[in-house]
Motif scaffolding. Structure first.
Motif, short mmCIF file in Angstrom:
data_model
loop_
_atom_site.label_atom_id
_atom_site.label_comp_id
_atom_site.label_asym_id
_atom_site.label_seq_id
_atom_site.Cartn_x
_atom_site.Cartn_y
_atom_site.Cartn_z
N ASP A 12 -1.64 6.88 3.08
CA ASP A 12 -1.99 5.47 3.08
C ASP A 12 -0.75 4.61 3.32
O ASP A 12 -0.77 3.69 4.14
CB ASP A 12 -2.65 5.09 1.75
N ALA A 13 0.33 4.91 2.63
CA ALA A 13 1.58 4.16 2.81
C ALA A 13 2.09 4.32 4.24
O ALA A 13 2.52 3.34 4.87
CB ALA A 13 2.63 4.62 1.80
N GLN A 16 -0.20 2.34 6.71
CA GLN A 16 -0.01 0.90 6.63
C GLN A 16 1.35 0.47 7.17
O GLN A 16 1.49 -0.62 7.73
CB GLN A 16 -0.22 0.43 5.19
N ALA A 37 10.06 2.46 5.47
CA ALA A 37 8.92 3.07 4.77
C ALA A 37 8.48 4.35 5.48
O ALA A 37 8.25 5.37 4.82
CB ALA A 37 7.76 2.08 4.71
N VAL A 41 8.60 8.01 3.57
CA VAL A 41 7.37 8.77 3.34
C VAL A 41 7.36 10.05 4.16
O VAL A 41 7.07 11.13 3.63
CB VAL A 41 6.12 7.91 3.64
N SER A 65 6.26 3.38 -0.37
CA SER A 65 5.07 2.56 -0.58
C SER A 65 5.44 1.10 -0.83
O SER A 65 4.79 0.18 -0.32
CB SER A 65 4.26 3.11 -1.76
N THR A 68 6.45 -0.42 2.41
CA THR A 68 5.23 -0.68 3.17
C THR A 68 4.61 -1.99 2.76
O THR A 68 4.18 -2.78 3.59
CB THR A 68 4.22 0.47 2.98
N GLY A 69 4.57 -2.24 1.45
CA GLY A 69 4.02 -3.50 0.95
C GLY A 69 4.78 -4.71 1.46
O GLY A 69 4.19 -5.72 1.83
#
Length: 89
Positions: A12-13, A16, A37, A41, A65, A68-69
């Motif tokens: 998911d990270a 995104q 990111a 990851v 993560s 990524t945010g």
């Protein structure tokens, strides 16, 4: 975290971060966060799955993560989310 949850969170990270990087509204700052990111990851997800109690690998996944945010919340993203509407895990 279980093996499955670790894998899903990492993917998911990563997804995104890619979405933020290829978005229609990137900036040098969002690209920097997205690239970092992806690096964190991709370099640590497989290791984290192989050694789930290794704090270094898990920390790097969490940092990825977070990056990524930062990228995601400041870029005009939406393609991945638009495609995922209605998807249930």
């Amino acid at each position: 975290m279980t093996h499955c949850l670790t894998l899903r969170a990492g993917l998911d990270a990563l997804t995104q971060a890619i979405d933020a990087y290829v978005s229609l509204g990137p900036s040098p700052l969002t690209d920097l966060h997205a690239l970092w990111a992806m690096q964190l990851v991709s370099a640590n997800l497989e290791k984290s799955l192989a050694e789930p109690l290794n704090p270094e690998y898990r920390t790097n996944i969490m940092r990825g993560s977070l990056e990524t945010g930062f990228a995601f919340s400041n870029a005009s993203v939406g393609a991945v989310h638009a495609m995922s509407i209605g998807v249930r895990f």
